[in-house]
Design a protein around this motif. Structure first.
Motif, short mmCIF file in Angstrom:
data_model
loop_
_atom_site.label_atom_id
_atom_site.label_comp_id
_atom_site.label_asym_id
_atom_site.label_seq_id
_atom_site.Cartn_x
_atom_site.Cartn_y
_atom_site.Cartn_z
N ARG A 38 112.88 61.85 -44.89
CA ARG A 38 112.46 63.33 -44.62
C ARG A 38 112.71 63.95 -45.87
NH1 ARG A 38 113.51 68.07 -40.39
NH2 ARG A 38 111.25 68.59 -40.34
N ASP A 39 111.77 64.62 -46.31
CA ASP A 39 111.90 65.14 -47.77
C ASP A 39 112.53 64.37 -48.69
OD1 ASP A 39 110.94 67.51 -46.35
OD2 ASP A 39 113.18 67.89 -45.59
N GLY A 40 112.05 63.38 -48.85
CA GLY A 40 112.64 62.08 -49.83
C GLY A 40 113.87 61.61 -49.71
N ARG A 41 114.60 62.04 -48.32
CA ARG A 41 115.99 61.43 -48.33
C ARG A 41 115.96 60.28 -47.22
NH1 ARG A 41 119.97 63.07 -44.61
NH2 ARG A 41 118.87 64.56 -43.68
N VAL A 42 116.52 59.30 -47.39
CA VAL A 42 116.38 58.12 -46.57
C VAL A 42 117.39 58.30 -45.55
CG1 VAL A 42 116.72 55.87 -46.08
CG2 VAL A 42 115.74 56.42 -48.46
N LEU A 43 117.10 58.27 -44.06
CA LEU A 43 117.72 58.34 -43.29
C LEU A 43 118.57 57.27 -42.64
CD1 LEU A 43 115.76 61.33 -41.03
CD2 LEU A 43 117.66 61.51 -42.60
N LYS A 44 119.61 57.26 -41.97
CA LYS A 44 120.30 56.09 -41.62
C LYS A 44 120.02 56.17 -39.92
CE LYS A 44 124.73 53.55 -41.13
NZ LYS A 44 126.27 53.77 -41.30
N LEU A 45 119.17 54.82 -39.68
CA LEU A 45 118.77 54.60 -38.47
C LEU A 45 118.81 53.12 -38.07
CD1 LEU A 45 117.37 55.93 -35.73
CD2 LEU A 45 115.44 55.21 -36.81
N GLU A 46 119.96 52.91 -36.69
CA GLU A 46 120.24 51.55 -36.41
C GLU A 46 119.10 50.76 -36.19
OE1 GLU A 46 123.17 51.58 -33.38
OE2 GLU A 46 124.39 52.78 -34.65
N PRO A 47 118.99 49.53 -35.98
CA PRO A 47 117.80 48.58 -35.70
C PRO A 47 117.08 48.94 -34.38
CG PRO A 47 119.45 47.15 -36.65
CD PRO A 47 119.94 48.43 -36.43
N LYS A 48 117.89 49.17 -33.33
CA LYS A 48 117.09 49.21 -32.11
C LYS A 48 116.29 50.54 -31.86
CE LYS A 48 118.41 45.17 -30.51
NZ LYS A 48 117.17 43.95 -30.56
N PRO A 49 116.99 51.75 -32.35
CA PRO A 49 116.43 53.04 -32.42
C PRO A 49 115.25 52.99 -33.24
CG PRO A 49 118.86 53.10 -32.50
CD PRO A 49 118.62 51.95 -32.58
N PHE A 50 115.19 52.16 -34.28
CA PHE A 50 114.15 52.16 -35.35
C PHE A 50 113.02 51.44 -34.65
CE2 PHE A 50 111.45 50.70 -38.74
CZ PHE A 50 111.63 51.57 -39.71
N ASP A 51 113.42 50.21 -33.89
CA ASP A 51 112.28 49.73 -33.22
C ASP A 51 111.50 50.40 -32.14
OD1 ASP A 51 112.47 47.40 -34.86
OD2 ASP A 51 114.00 46.38 -33.47
N ALA A 52 112.56 51.19 -31.35
CA ALA A 52 111.96 52.15 -30.41
C ALA A 52 111.17 53.19 -30.98
CB ALA A 52 113.18 52.97 -29.68
N LEU A 53 111.56 53.68 -32.17
CA LEU A 53 110.70 54.87 -32.93
C LEU A 53 109.06 54.25 -33.10
CD1 LEU A 53 109.90 57.40 -34.29
CD2 LEU A 53 111.40 56.73 -35.95
N MET A 54 109.11 52.99 -33.78
CA MET A 54 107.94 52.31 -34.12
C MET A 54 107.22 52.01 -32.79
SD MET A 54 108.28 49.56 -37.14
CE MET A 54 109.34 48.35 -36.11
N LEU A 55 107.42 51.63 -31.68
CA LEU A 55 106.76 51.65 -30.51
C LEU A 55 106.22 52.94 -29.87
CD1 LEU A 55 106.04 50.35 -27.99
CD2 LEU A 55 108.22 50.77 -26.93
N LEU A 56 107.04 54.05 -29.84
CA LEU A 56 106.83 55.42 -29.70
C LEU A 56 105.54 55.94 -30.57
CD1 LEU A 56 110.22 56.72 -28.79
CD2 LEU A 56 108.36 56.43 -27.15
N LEU A 57 105.70 55.69 -31.87
CA LEU A 57 104.77 56.17 -32.55
C LEU A 57 103.30 55.54 -32.51
CD1 LEU A 57 106.65 55.99 -36.13
CD2 LEU A 57 105.82 58.06 -34.86
#
Length: 212
Positions: A38-57
């Motif tokens: 966000r705004d050029g800054r990489v955010l730290k997100l664990e693998p499972k929440p990341f996969d959940a976000l992709m599904l929700l998107l």
């Protein structure tokens, strides 16, 4: 018997020569690098929440049931409601509550991501780095796993170690369409055998896969 909607493994409406980039509420998610910024800054997100976000998107504005989340994020392995809730809580902690974004809990059913979502395909030639495989390299799309050694000569089955937990796991990689087809057949066969012979579960367990 009710018919469940399964999340798509890939977006069939677009060419498959690249990877998806998602834009929503000021965030950018790069699937190829498993990177949220966000705004050029990489955010730290664990693998499972990341996969959940992709599904929700992929299903923005729609209800994603707990069963669908278990299938997509945990590969169908049994998990409790508390595990799912913790995963979503970690995702909420990273996303915050910016304007134009709501991660809604639909009590008793699942979750819904309310946001204006844009997606685009990034051609393979535009990806940041070429794929490098070898001892000492990080596993593609699993940056916390370091490749240690090839388990069998002439194959792409590797032993890798997690840099934090020090766990070891075996990873099988596919680099050609033929290898990918063979890997898909293995996954299908493994599912069939485990359904037909549940007592064989102790022999080997496939924890996760990614076919994109």
């Amino acid at each position: 018997m009710s018919k469940k909607r399964l999340p798509p493994a890939v977006d069939d409406s677009q060419p498959s020569s690249g990877a998806l980039r998602w834009r929503f509420a000021g965030f950018v998610l790069e699937e190829s690098r498993r990177e949220l910024s966000r705004d050029g800054r990489v955010l730290k997100l664990e693998p499972k929440p990341f996969d959940a976000l992709m599904l929700l998107l992929r299903h923005a504005g729609e209800l994603v049931t707990k069963d669908e989340m278990i299938a997509a994020v945990w590969g169908g392995r049994p998990v409790t409601d508390n595990v799912i809730a913790r995963c979503v809580a970690k995702l909420r902690e990273v996303l915050g509550e910016p304007p134009g974004l709501r991660l809604v809990t639909v009590h008793g059913f699942g979750y819904r991501l309310d946001a204006a979502v844009e997606r685009e395909h990034v051609h393979a030639s535009a990806l940041a780095e070429p794929l490098r495989i070898g001892a000492g390299h990080r596993l593609p799309m699993r940056p916390h796993w370091m490749l240690e050694r090839r388990l069998e000569a002439g194959t792409e089955v590797w032993l890798a170690r997690h840099e934090k937990t020090r766990q070891q796991r075996a990873f099988k990689l596919a680099f050609t369409p033929e290898e990918l087809s063979a890997l898909k057949r293995e996954i299908t066969l493994q599912r069939f055998l485990l359904d037909a012979l549940p007592e064989a579960r102790w022999r080997i367990e496939i924890l996760d896969w990614n076919l994109t």
